[in-house]
Design an enzyme around this catalytic site. Structure first.
Site, PDB file in Angstrom:
ATOM      1  N   THR A 125       2.259  -1.532  14.128  1.00 31.35           N
ATOM      2  CA  THR A 125       1.453  -2.401  13.271  1.00 31.35           C
ATOM      3  C   THR A 125       1.646  -3.875  13.612  1.00 31.35           C
ATOM      4  O   THR A 125       2.701  -4.267  14.126  1.00 31.35           O
ATOM      5  CB  THR A 125       1.857  -2.161  11.800  1.00 31.35           C
ATOM      6  OG1 THR A 125       1.246  -3.140  10.976  1.00 31.35           O
ATOM      7  CG2 THR A 125       3.376  -2.269  11.602  1.00 31.35           C
ATOM      8  N   ASP A 126       0.647  -4.683  13.243  1.00 29.99           N
ATOM      9  CA  ASP A 126       0.786  -6.141  13.418  1.00 29.99           C
ATOM     10  C   ASP A 126       1.744  -6.744  12.390  1.00 29.99           C
ATOM     11  O   ASP A 126       2.169  -7.891  12.531  1.00 29.99           O
ATOM     12  CB  ASP A 126      -0.584  -6.833  13.343  1.00 29.99           C
ATOM     13  CG  ASP A 126      -1.307  -6.655  12.013  1.00 29.99           C
ATOM     14  OD1 ASP A 126      -0.792  -5.959  11.124  1.00 29.99           O
ATOM     15  OD2 ASP A 126      -2.409  -7.224  11.860  1.00 29.99           O
ATOM     16  N   GLU A 127       2.112  -5.962  11.354  1.00 24.82           N
ATOM     17  CA  GLU A 127       2.967  -6.525  10.299  1.00 24.82           C
ATOM     18  C   GLU A 127       4.365  -6.854  10.803  1.00 24.82           C
ATOM     19  O   GLU A 127       5.100  -7.603  10.162  1.00 24.82           O
ATOM     20  CB  GLU A 127       3.052  -5.576   9.096  1.00 24.82           C
ATOM     21  CG  GLU A 127       1.709  -5.320   8.487  1.00 24.82           C
ATOM     22  CD  GLU A 127       1.743  -4.881   7.032  1.00 24.82           C
ATOM     23  OE1 GLU A 127       2.812  -4.941   6.408  1.00 24.82           O
ATOM     24  OE2 GLU A 127       0.675  -4.482   6.543  1.00 24.82           O
ATOM     25  N   TYR A 186       8.529  -1.950   4.621  1.00 22.94           N
ATOM     26  CA  TYR A 186       7.659  -1.198   5.549  1.00 22.94           C
ATOM     27  C   TYR A 186       7.689  -1.828   6.932  1.00 22.94           C
ATOM     28  O   TYR A 186       7.968  -1.159   7.938  1.00 22.94           O
ATOM     29  CB  TYR A 186       6.219  -1.151   5.018  1.00 22.94           C
ATOM     30  CG  TYR A 186       5.205  -0.755   6.078  1.00 22.94           C
ATOM     31  CD1 TYR A 186       5.176   0.533   6.611  1.00 22.94           C
ATOM     32  CD2 TYR A 186       4.286  -1.694   6.581  1.00 22.94           C
ATOM     33  CE1 TYR A 186       4.265   0.887   7.604  1.00 22.94           C
ATOM     34  CE2 TYR A 186       3.369  -1.350   7.565  1.00 22.94           C
ATOM     35  CZ  TYR A 186       3.368  -0.057   8.069  1.00 22.94           C
ATOM     36  OH  TYR A 186       2.466   0.282   9.055  1.00 22.94           O
ATOM     37  N   LYS A 239       9.110  -0.451  10.589  1.00 21.83           N
ATOM     38  CA  LYS A 239       8.269  -0.300  11.789  1.00 21.83           C
ATOM     39  C   LYS A 239       8.842  -1.136  12.935  1.00 21.83           C
ATOM     40  O   LYS A 239       8.849  -0.713  14.095  1.00 21.83           O
ATOM     41  CB  LYS A 239       6.821  -0.716  11.497  1.00 21.83           C
ATOM     42  CG  LYS A 239       6.058   0.205  10.563  1.00 21.83           C
ATOM     43  CD  LYS A 239       5.847   1.620  11.110  1.00 21.83           C
ATOM     44  CE  LYS A 239       4.865   1.672  12.249  1.00 21.83           C
ATOM     45  NZ  LYS A 239       4.545   3.100  12.614  1.00 21.83           N
TER      46      LYS A 239
HETATM   47  P1  NAD Z   1      -0.965   7.660   6.488  1.00 25.59           P
HETATM   48  O1  NAD Z   1       0.043   7.270   5.462  1.00 25.59           O
HETATM   49  O2  NAD Z   1      -2.371   7.847   6.096  1.00 25.59           O
HETATM   50  O3  NAD Z   1      -0.509   9.004   7.216  1.00 25.59           O
HETATM   51  C1  NAD Z   1       0.817   9.233   7.602  1.00 25.59           C
HETATM   52  C2  NAD Z   1       0.956  10.696   8.014  1.00 25.59           C
HETATM   53  O4  NAD Z   1       2.315  10.913   8.427  1.00 25.59           O
HETATM   54  C3  NAD Z   1       0.689  11.679   6.853  1.00 25.59           C
HETATM   55  O5  NAD Z   1      -0.105  12.750   7.309  1.00 25.59           O
HETATM   56  C4  NAD Z   1       2.088  12.163   6.467  1.00 25.59           C
HETATM   57  O6  NAD Z   1       2.087  13.475   5.940  1.00 25.59           O
HETATM   58  C5  NAD Z   1       2.802  12.085   7.813  1.00 25.59           C
HETATM   59  N1  NAD Z   1       4.257  11.956   7.644  1.00 25.59           N
HETATM   60  C6  NAD Z   1       4.924  11.100   6.821  1.00 25.59           C
HETATM   61  N2  NAD Z   1       6.254  11.301   6.934  1.00 25.59           N
HETATM   62  C7  NAD Z   1       6.431  12.277   7.867  1.00 25.59           C
HETATM   63  C8  NAD Z   1       7.573  12.910   8.433  1.00 25.59           C
HETATM   64  N3  NAD Z   1       8.816  12.584   8.056  1.00 25.59           N
HETATM   65  N4  NAD Z   1       7.381  13.856   9.366  1.00 25.59           N
HETATM   66  C9  NAD Z   1       6.118  14.219   9.754  1.00 25.59           C
HETATM   67  N5  NAD Z   1       5.006  13.670   9.243  1.00 25.59           N
HETATM   68  C10 NAD Z   1       5.154  12.706   8.316  1.00 25.59           C
HETATM   69  O7  NAD Z   1      -0.825   6.545   7.630  1.00 25.59           O
HETATM   70  P2  NAD Z   1      -1.960   5.906   8.545  1.00 25.59           P
HETATM   71  O8  NAD Z   1      -2.590   4.798   7.809  1.00 25.59           O
HETATM   72  O9  NAD Z   1      -2.774   6.996   9.132  1.00 25.59           O
HETATM   73  O10 NAD Z   1      -1.035   5.252   9.678  1.00 25.59           O
HETATM   74  C11 NAD Z   1      -0.676   6.000  10.850  1.00 25.59           C
HETATM   75  C12 NAD Z   1       0.208   5.133  11.723  1.00 25.59           C
HETATM   76  O11 NAD Z   1      -0.489   3.949  12.088  1.00 25.59           O
HETATM   77  C13 NAD Z   1       1.491   4.662  11.023  1.00 25.59           C
HETATM   78  O12 NAD Z   1       2.530   4.710  11.959  1.00 25.59           O
HETATM   79  C14 NAD Z   1       1.194   3.223  10.611  1.00 25.59           C
HETATM   80  O13 NAD Z   1       2.374   2.456  10.579  1.00 25.59           O
HETATM   81  C15 NAD Z   1       0.270   2.792  11.730  1.00 25.59           C
HETATM   82  N6  NAD Z   1      -0.710   1.739  11.396  1.00 25.59           N
HETATM   83  C16 NAD Z   1      -1.517   1.878  10.299  1.00 25.59           C
HETATM   84  C17 NAD Z   1      -2.482   0.906  10.022  1.00 25.59           C
HETATM   85  C18 NAD Z   1      -3.406   1.006   8.828  1.00 25.59           C
HETATM   86  O14 NAD Z   1      -4.127   0.043   8.543  1.00 25.59           O
HETATM   87  N7  NAD Z   1      -3.451   2.129   8.120  1.00 25.59           N
HETATM   88  C19 NAD Z   1      -2.615  -0.203  10.877  1.00 25.59           C
HETATM   89  C20 NAD Z   1      -1.741  -0.309  11.981  1.00 25.59           C
HETATM   90  C21 NAD Z   1      -0.812   0.680  12.242  1.00 25.59           C
HETATM   91  O1  DAU Z   2      -1.801  -4.796   9.124  1.00 22.04           O
HETATM   92  C1  DAU Z   2      -1.634  -3.419   9.348  1.00 22.04           C
HETATM   93  C2  DAU Z   2      -1.182  -2.758   8.079  1.00 22.04           C
HETATM   94  O2  DAU Z   2      -2.310  -2.728   7.207  1.00 22.04           O
HETATM   95  C3  DAU Z   2      -0.641  -1.344   8.286  1.00 22.04           C
HETATM   96  O3  DAU Z   2       0.507  -1.410   9.070  1.00 22.04           O
HETATM   97  C4  DAU Z   2      -0.324  -0.686   6.951  1.00 22.04           C
HETATM   98  O4  DAU Z   2       0.071   0.655   7.156  1.00 22.04           O
HETATM   99  C5  DAU Z   2      -1.573  -0.710   6.093  1.00 22.04           C
HETATM  100  O5  DAU Z   2      -1.286  -0.185   4.814  1.00 22.04           O
HETATM  101  C6  DAU Z   2      -2.104  -2.133   5.966  1.00 22.04           C
HETATM  102  O6  DAU Z   2      -1.178  -2.954   5.184  1.00 22.04           O
HETATM  103  P1  DAU Z   2      -1.688  -3.991   4.071  1.00 22.04           P
HETATM  104  O7  DAU Z   2      -0.600  -4.227   3.127  1.00 22.04           O
HETATM  105  O8  DAU Z   2      -2.328  -5.174   4.709  1.00 22.04           O
HETATM  106  O9  DAU Z   2      -2.882  -3.073   3.425  1.00 22.04           O
HETATM  107  P2  DAU Z   2      -3.344  -2.874   1.915  1.00 22.04           P
HETATM  108  O10 DAU Z   2      -4.639  -2.126   1.958  1.00 22.04           O
HETATM  109  O11 DAU Z   2      -2.262  -2.340   1.061  1.00 22.04           O
HETATM  110  O12 DAU Z   2      -3.645  -4.364   1.451  1.00 22.04           O
HETATM  111  C7  DAU Z   2      -4.610  -5.171   2.130  1.00 22.04           C
HETATM  112  C8  DAU Z   2      -4.614  -6.526   1.445  1.00 22.04           C
HETATM  113  O13 DAU Z   2      -5.203  -6.370   0.146  1.00 22.04           O
HETATM  114  C9  DAU Z   2      -3.241  -7.108   1.214  1.00 22.04           C
HETATM  115  O14 DAU Z   2      -3.294  -8.517   1.352  1.00 22.04           O
HETATM  116  C10 DAU Z   2      -2.912  -6.734  -0.237  1.00 22.04           C
HETATM  117  C11 DAU Z   2      -4.276  -6.736  -0.887  1.00 22.04           C
HETATM  118  N1  DAU Z   2      -4.461  -5.764  -1.995  1.00 22.04           N
HETATM  119  C12 DAU Z   2      -4.103  -4.464  -1.791  1.00 22.04           C
HETATM  120  C13 DAU Z   2      -4.262  -3.522  -2.805  1.00 22.04           C
HETATM  121  C14 DAU Z   2      -3.840  -2.092  -2.584  1.00 22.04           C
HETATM  122  C15 DAU Z   2      -5.026  -6.176  -3.196  1.00 22.04           C
HETATM  123  O15 DAU Z   2      -5.376  -7.372  -3.362  1.00 22.04           O
HETATM  124  N2  DAU Z   2      -5.195  -5.247  -4.185  1.00 22.04           N
HETATM  125  C16 DAU Z   2      -4.811  -3.938  -4.050  1.00 22.04           C
HETATM  126  O16 DAU Z   2      -4.953  -3.149  -5.019  1.00 22.04           O
END
Ligand code: NAD
Ligand code: DAU
Length: 354
Positions: free
Chosen positions: A132-134, A158, A162
């Site tokens: 992630t970019d975080e 989180y 990562k």
């Molecule tokens: P998600 O939370 O939707 O899915 C995570 C999956 O991992 C689920 O299916 C869960 O059952 C599985 N999991 C959790 N713990 C586990 C374990 N111990 N063993 C096996 N499986 C397990 O997450 P996502 O949003 O699909 O993100 C996927 C990946 O991409 C993550 O590594 C996250 O850090 C990264 N990522 C997400 C975003 C985003 O915006 N969602 C952006 C950048 C990177």
């Molecule tokens: O940047 C990549 C990341 O993006 C991933 O690594 C994470 O897995 C993914 O969850 C996401 O993280 P964020 O914290 O940015 O996503 P989230 O959707 O939780 O929040 C997006 C923005 O919106 C953040 O600034 C918080 C805000 N927010 C979020 C929720 C859930 C609100 O204002 N209200 C809300 O109810």
């Protein structure tokens, strides 16, 4: 065959579905099925022999060794993680366990398997770590976007977990020569995203007539990428990326949260007007801020474009419209995943009346 971890989650499942739509190379999908993992998403593959599902925790070394021995993958794409920042604030332990210990366990199992491969397979094997970019922390408004040389400065449990996992991946390449690739991607949105994240939460709350909670002043910035574009970037990196390197992935779509929610309300007003004719914008409420809330993320995706030739296909407007239409057409999926556990989370995070 390739091994995918976390392929029942949001991005992993989109990746699995798209992979099998575009080629016949089988996938073994290892997922623990936490609250975020959902086999309903993969229902269309129920009778498809190209998809082998294994309920496995990535912290379980024995189970991982067995998967490598039986399926002999040519590549690993590692999605499995605890992924929600707000949950990491309430309970960081699970994030340390899955994201750090789990990634280490998977890396070590992959190394043991890779060490025994014949030379040609050893050379072509890849371990792609989806990050992630975080990990780069928070930008000031005038700062340049994150690139691959930006120092790590994670701010939440989180992102700290990562970042630690990224460092283990780097160390396994430098110390043992494991052919790793790491990607650092910005915020994803699209079909099958669990409705705890901003965009699906706002869509589902809007349709249910509930508040649209915006943290703080709503001016935090995120850089949005349609999930299909993230998947195409990962395919590009696993096929053409240079082992040991990292690639930033982003959609050049930086937006303030309040602007995202306004646009979402406007599209919903057009596609599914409320019975009263009032705009969904009326449901927006500014709520207490997330502790330690990062102000701004922005990705400089120049490298993956110039070196590997990848570009996103969707703009924010086209991707958001597709996403909203998907949620309108798939209310049964939303109902299926919003179990008791989901309702408990929403009650704890936003209060019982919402
Ligand atoms: P998600 O939370 O939707 O899915 C995570 C999956 O991992 C689920 O299916 C869960 O059952 C599985 N999991 C959790 N713990 C586990 C374990 N111990 N063993 C096996 N499986 C397990 O997450 P996502 O949003 O699909 O993100 C996927 C990946 O991409 C993550 O590594 C996250 O850090 C990264 N990522 C997400 C975003 C985003 O915006 N969602 C952006 C950048 C990177
Ligand atoms: O940047 C990549 C990341 O993006 C991933 O690594 C994470 O897995 C993914 O969850 C996401 O993280 P964020 O914290 O940015 O996503 P989230 O959707 O939780 O929040 C997006 C923005 O919106 C953040 O600034 C918080 C805000 N927010 C979020 C929720 C859930 C609100 O204002 N209200 C809300 O109810």
């Amino acid at each position: 065959m390739i091994l995918v971890t976390g392929g029942a989650g949001f991005i992993g499942a989109n990746f699995v579905l798209e992979w099998l739509r575009s080629c016949d190379e089988p996938i073994v999908n290892a997922d623990k099925l936490t609250y975020a993992g959902n086999l309903r998403t993969l229902q269309s593959l129920e009778h498809d022999s190209r998809h082998v599902f294994a309920r496995v925790d990535i912290c379980d070394r024995q189970a991982l060794d067995a998967l490598f021995a039986v399926h002999r993958p040519r590549a690993v794409l590692h999605f499995a993680a605890e992924s929600h920042v707000d949950r990491s604030i309430h309970g960081p332990g699970e994030f340390l366990q899955t994201n750090v210990v789990g990634t280490f366990t998977l890396l070590d199992a992959a190394r043991a398997y890779w060490n025994e491969l014949p030379a040609a397979q050893k050379e072509s094997f890849r371990f792609l770590h989806v990050s992630t970019d975080e990990v780069f922390g928070s930008l000031q408004s005038a700062d340049p976007a994150f690139n691959e040389r930006t120092p790590y400065a994670p701010n939440s449990p989180y992102s700290a977990s990562k970042a630690a996992s990224d460092h283990f991946v780097r160390a396994y390449h430098h110390t043992y020569g494991l052919p790793t690739l790491t990607t650092n991607c910005s915020n994803n949105y699209g079909p099958y995203q669990f409705p705890e994240k901003l965009i699906p939460l706002s869509i589902t709350h809007a349709l249910a007539g509930k508040q649209l909670p915006v943290y703080g002043d709503g001016k935090n910035m995120r850089d949005w990428l349609y999930v299909g574009d993230h998947c195409s970037a990962l395919r590009t990196v696993v096929e053409r990326g240079v082992p040991g390197e990292t690639y930033n992935i982003g959609g050049w779509n930086e937006k303030a949260n309040i602007d995202v929610v306004h646009t979402l309300c406007d599209v919903l007003d057009e596609l599914r007007p409320t019975a009263s004719g009032a705009s969904y914008r009326k449901q927006i409420e500014f709520v207490k801020d997330r502790p330690g809330h990062d102000r701004r993320y922005a990705i400089d995706a120049t490298r993956i474009g110039s070196e590997l030739g990848w570009r996103p296909a969707e703009t924010f407007d086209t991707g958001l419209r597709k996403t909203i239409q998907w949620y309108l057409n798939n209310t049964a999926w939303v109902e299926g995943v919003t179990s008791g556990d989901y309702r408990n989370w929403i009650d704890m995070q936003y209060g019982h009346s919402r």
